[in-house]
Write a protein that holds these residues in place. Structure first.
Motif, short mmCIF file in Angstrom:
data_model
loop_
_atom_site.label_atom_id
_atom_site.label_comp_id
_atom_site.label_asym_id
_atom_site.label_seq_id
_atom_site.Cartn_x
_atom_site.Cartn_y
_atom_site.Cartn_z
N GLU A 59 0.81 -1.22 0.00
CA GLU A 59 0.00 0.00 0.00
C GLU A 59 0.84 1.27 0.00
N GLN A 60 2.12 1.17 -0.32
CA GLN A 60 2.96 2.36 -0.42
C GLN A 60 3.67 2.34 -1.76
N ARG A 61 3.70 3.49 -2.41
CA ARG A 61 4.33 3.59 -3.72
C ARG A 61 5.47 4.59 -3.67
N ASN A 62 6.47 4.31 -4.49
CA ASN A 62 7.59 5.23 -4.62
C ASN A 62 7.90 5.35 -6.10
N LEU A 63 8.83 6.23 -6.43
CA LEU A 63 9.20 6.44 -7.82
C LEU A 63 10.69 6.21 -8.00
N ALA A 64 11.05 5.58 -9.09
CA ALA A 64 12.45 5.33 -9.40
C ALA A 64 12.79 5.94 -10.75
N LYS A 65 14.04 6.38 -10.88
CA LYS A 65 14.52 6.97 -12.13
C LYS A 65 15.53 6.02 -12.76
N VAL A 66 15.34 5.72 -14.04
CA VAL A 66 16.33 4.96 -14.81
C VAL A 66 16.61 5.73 -16.09
N ASP A 67 17.82 5.61 -16.60
CA ASP A 67 18.16 6.36 -17.81
C ASP A 67 19.15 5.58 -18.65
N GLY A 68 19.22 5.98 -19.91
CA GLY A 68 20.15 5.34 -20.83
C GLY A 68 20.49 6.26 -21.98
#
Length: 372
Positions: A59-68
């Motif tokens: 019930e908890q959400r987070n955000l992640a950053k990925v790049d290329g």
């Protein structure tokens, strides 16, 4: 008899294959669904960022950053896929943010690539950012983690920014780039430490390149002239002491041909409420000021766009049926800049917003009761 037997066996195997479900399905726990894509350029390489929702605890959400990085957009996305174990599904991307420097160079190739990609939707909202993309993405994630504000909520319908924001989707940008008679305006944004983000007007794209910038008032006028519904219940500042609220509006375009010249009259009719004004100003004064301001600002906006041979007001689209396909190819460069434009504004004040005098006869009984 044997023939019928084998036919039944074959049909049974076919039915079993159909009942087996999706052979290429993948559990949702092994899928990543980015909600935002950022694209900029690092020297000669495209730098693509994805923001992906990640489950931290139940019930908890987070955000992640990925790049290329890659020589092409697709190559950069493939580099991202190599970094994470889950399958990346681009079908859920809701927003595409492009570095403003890409807009100066031209984004035609990038937009064409997105439209060719089978797993990329055509509906994401598109915007330019003025700041470093890495900084922008980090700030967006930090804001979400601190206050839980949904990313890009200000670009959604029925939010306060929409009256000054030309919300455009990916397919609309593609259409504007390849149209003979219309161009497209894309919002300019930046992150903000205290709020979700700042808004800086819009960039006008012609053939995929930024040729002009509109401020927030010019974007509001553009929405008015394009008959956008979101400009109703909008406040307009006439001068330092006077504000009015738009209740209704009608826009009419009247074209007349005089030999090789085109005369266009744009008729604007408004019903409005006085929200703030000096007491000494009567309705006629406010009405006159409003009409003069809108007429002047509208003419300046039209002239500004004609000088750049860019049409985001729909002027050319309304008469394109009168021209052949070959004539339309050079319409924005040859015919559109020479259209003679006149603006007529008529305003009606529905409510002047005057404060009622509590000492008049209408309030005599109420005042007496209060004293008792």
């Amino acid at each position: 008899m044997k023939r019928n037997y084998w036919i039944k066996i074959i049909i049974s195997f076919v039915l079993l294959a159909l009942l087996s479900g999706c052979w290429d399905s993948r559990d949702i726990n092994y899928r990543s669904t980015p909600i935002l894509m950022g694209v900029t350029k690092d020297e000669d390489l495209y730098h693509v960022y994805l923001i992906i929702p990640v489950s931290v605890v139940s019930e908890q959400r987070n955000l992640a950053k990925v790049d290329g990085k890659g020589a092409t957009i697709v190559d950069a996305i493939e580099q991202i896929k190599k970094k994470i174990e889950t399958t990346i599904d681009l079908e859920h991307i809701g927003f595409v943010v492009l570095g403003e420097e890409l807009g100066r160079e031209g984004i035609g190739k990038i937009i064409n690539t997105f439209m060719r990609m089978r797993d990329m939707p055509a509906t994401p909202t598109v915007a330019f950012t003025k700041e470093d993309m890495d900084t922008y993405i980090d700030q967006m994630i930090n804001t979400f983690q601190k206050v839980g504000v949904p990313i890009f909520g200000f670009l959604e319908k029925q939010t306060g920014w929409e009256i000054y924001s030309p919300e455009v989707s990916l397919w609309q940008v593609y259409r504007g780039i390849h149209s003979y008679t219309s161009d497209i305006a894309v919002p300019i944004i930046s992150s903000n430490e205290n709020l979700e983000m700042d808004y800086f007007g819009a960039s006008v794209l012609k053939n995929g390149k930024i040729v002009e910038t509109l401020d927030d008032l010019e974007v509001l006028l553009m929405n008015l002239l394009n008959n956008e519904e979101n400009v109703i219940k909008t406040f307009i500042t006439i001068d330092e002491t006077t504000d009015v609220e738009l209740v209704e509006r009608e826009v009419e375009y009247d074209y007349k041909y005089n030999d090789d010249e085109i005369d266009l009259t744009i008729k604007l009719e408004f019903v409005m409420i006085v929200a703030e004004a000096e007491d000494h100003l009567d309705d006629e004064d406010i009405q006159k000021k409003f009409e003069e301001k809108v007429e002047k600002d509208t003419l300046q906006l039209v002239k500004k766009l004609q000088d750049k041979h860019a049409d985001v007001l729909g002027i050319s689209n309304r008469i394109r049926k009168n021209y052949t396909h070959n004539e339309l190819k050079n319409f924005l460069n040859e015919t559109y800049p020479n259209i003679n434009v006149k603006v007529e504004v008529e305003a009606v004040i529905e409510n002047n917003g005057k404060i009622r005098n509590l000492n008049n006869d209408d309030f005599e009984d109420w005042d007496k009761q209060k004293q008792d």
